[in-house]
Design an enzyme around this catalytic site. Structure first.
Site, PDB file in Angstrom:
ATOM      1  N   ARG A  80      79.641  71.505  69.225  1.00  6.04           N
ATOM      2  CA  ARG A  80      79.609  71.551  70.682  1.00  6.04           C
ATOM      3  C   ARG A  80      78.203  71.418  71.209  1.00  6.04           C
ATOM      4  NH1 ARG A  80      81.612  76.247  73.497  1.00  6.04           N
ATOM      5  NH2 ARG A  80      80.347  77.214  71.876  1.00  6.04           N
ATOM      6  N   SER A 144      75.570  78.018  61.983  1.00  7.92           N
ATOM      7  CA  SER A 144      76.174  79.201  61.369  1.00  7.92           C
ATOM      8  C   SER A 144      76.378  79.058  59.872  1.00  7.92           C
ATOM      9  CB  SER A 144      77.483  79.507  62.077  1.00  7.92           C
ATOM     10  OG  SER A 144      77.223  79.541  63.456  1.00  7.92           O
ATOM     11  N   ASP A 198      75.586  82.297  64.507  1.00  8.77           N
ATOM     12  CA  ASP A 198      76.629  82.586  65.507  1.00  8.77           C
ATOM     13  C   ASP A 198      76.885  84.083  65.689  1.00  8.77           C
ATOM     14  OD1 ASP A 198      77.781  82.738  63.002  1.00  8.77           O
ATOM     15  OD2 ASP A 198      79.607  81.662  63.526  1.00  8.77           O
TER      16      ASP A 198
END
Ligand code: ADP
Length: 453
Positions: A80, A144, A198
């Site tokens: 994203r 992450s 994350d």
């Protein structure tokens, strides 16, 4: 009746290893504490399984953060790009425009150059669509995977997890890989300020509204946690004052075989056929990438023993990863009738009776319950350590949580909460679901860094 009793006996025998007593869970909790200490200690860190990585994040947000930022979120199923505006908290708060890009298998398992080129292509497209070309904005990169950070904007990828295997990345600084791709693709608008895990993003996002939030937890494709540790206990770094957020990388708990006594034959199979055998053993008992696969393995054994589906295995059931963890949520949902469970099974080419559907539901419940309890044992270890660090009789703390499994499974969160209460009775633990932890959190960390700089 005799045959039924014999079948029940076999079922119980197969499922019994998934049922963990409180004593067992306490043992898991205490082993996690041991591994945390090994990871934090300078002399033992190098060989630790739970790495306890410094993140260079020293405080949670205080509400004075402001500005416009780009955030990237790479670490699971999708990639994203986000444009984040942080205004006055009492006013507009955090506003986000984002776009999700799919990551095809050939990208995440191809070459690193291709992966990072693809990432920059997505960013450039996003900038064009949102009139951001030519605006040099500070960027927070939520990445992450386990990274050895040497600074807020520098981190060496230690190993891929969660199905990623792009070549030429392990051992490299991923911020550098991103910057190099930006140069190759002639995108001059990016100022990479922070590399963010994350879990840390999730903690920061929840910390923006709740100052007691000093733990981040993810239960999605994978699982991991971070928390605010006393800097004096982070032996890898100098300094005694204050705190630093530690990215535990707890998914690797058990990689030294310290969980072998609770691992079932199904866990061993799931591990053996994964792309990273022997790695992330705790994660493989807990997270979304694996729970469905554990269930599928159990269903196969039950069918082979003629206890399920009249002994008829479908071709589809024999296919790896055909049973996603999403199905556990559907099947265990209390409002979903057995008819709908049966239709899921029919789609898998399985002809089920009413007894079959009930047994499938039982299998799912046992697997997801164990996952939630194991996750809770980890959290209990963390909160107890924080309580002892601070010399408190009672600790009040909030855990910021993200991840689709935690959020959408009908019982997972509930089992985590009730188990943490039992395992850490002197801690008063609140769980707060984060809304877009990786995106917002990366922007908040970037904002804090820009504020201090
Ligand atoms: P990520 O961890 O990749 O950033 P998510 O938090 O969305 O992203 O987690 C994706 C994982 O969640 C997938 O592995 C999938 O199996 C699992 N998942 C998706 N939908 C559900 C659901 N309804 N219930 C439980 N797990 C789900």
């Amino acid at each position: 009746a005799k045959r039924l009793a014999a079948q029940r006996h076999q079922i119980d025998e197969i499922l019994a290893p998934f049922q963990l007593s409180q004593a067992k869970l306490e043992e898991v909790q205490s082993r996690m504490r041991t591994e945390m200490a090994i990871g934090l200690c300078k002399d033992t860190h190098a060989s630790a399984t739970v790495k306890m990585l410094p993140t260079y994040v020293r405080s949670t947000p205080d509400g004075t953060e402001r500005g416009d930022f780009i955030a990237l979120d790479l670490g699971g199923t999708n990639f994203r790009v986000l444009y984040v505006h942080i205004g006055r908290r009492e006013d507009v708060g955090v506003q986000i425009v984002s776009k999700t890009y799919s990551l095809p298998q050939e990208i995440i398992q191809g070459t690193g150059v291709k992966l990072f080129d693809h990432i920059i292509d997505c960013i450039s497209e996003f900038q064009s669509e949102n009139n951001l070309r030519g605006r040099r904005l500070p960027l927070g990169f939520t990445f992450s995977f386990p990274c050895k950070q040497t600074n807020l904007d520098q981190g060496i990828l230690m190993t891929w997890t969660k199905g990623f295997s792009a070549s030429g990345c392990v051992g490299k600084d991923v911020v550098m890989l991103l910057r190099e791709a930006a140069v190759r693709k002639k995108n001059n608008d990016l100022i990479v300020v922070a590399l963010v895990n994350d879990t840390v993003g999730t903690m920061m996002t929840c910390g923006y509204s709740d100052p007691a939030c000093e733990i981040g937890l993810i239960v999605g494709t994978g699982t991991n946690a971070c928390y605010m540790e006393e800097l004096r206990n982070v032996e890898l770094l100098d300094g005694d004052e204050g705190k630093m957020c530690v990215n535990m990388e707890w998914g690797a708990f058990g990689d030294n075989n310290c969980l072998e006594d609770i691992a079932t034959s199904f866990d061993r199979d799931v591990d053996k056929f994964s792309i990273n055998p022997g790695k992330q053993r705790y994660e493989k008992m807990i997270s979304g990438m694996y729970l469905g696969e554990i269930v599928r393995q159990i269903l196969i054994i039950l069918t082979q023993r003629k206890i399920l589906f009249g002994g008829n295995i479908s071709e589809r059931l024999k296919t790896r990863d055909i049973f996603p963890t999403r199905f556990l949520s559907l099947i265990e949902s209390d409002t979903l009738g057995l008819v709908q469970v049966r239709s899921i099974l029919t789609d898998l080419g399985l002809r089920s009776t009413c007894d079959d559907t009930m047994l499938v539901k039982e299998v799912c419940t046992v697997v997801s319950r164990r996952a939630a309890q194991l996750c809770a044992a980890g959290i209990a270890a963390v909160v107890e350590k924080m309580r002892e660090n601070r010399g408190l009789e009672q600790l009040k703390v909030t855990v910021g949580v993200d991840g689709t499994l935690y959020k959408l499974h009908p019982h997972f969160a509930g089992v985590v909460h009730e188990t943490v209460k039992v395992l850490a009775p002197r801690c008063d633990v609140t769980f707060l679901q984060s809304d877009d932890g990786s995106g917002k959190g990366a922007a908040l960390i970037t904002a804090v860094a820009c504020r201090i700089a």
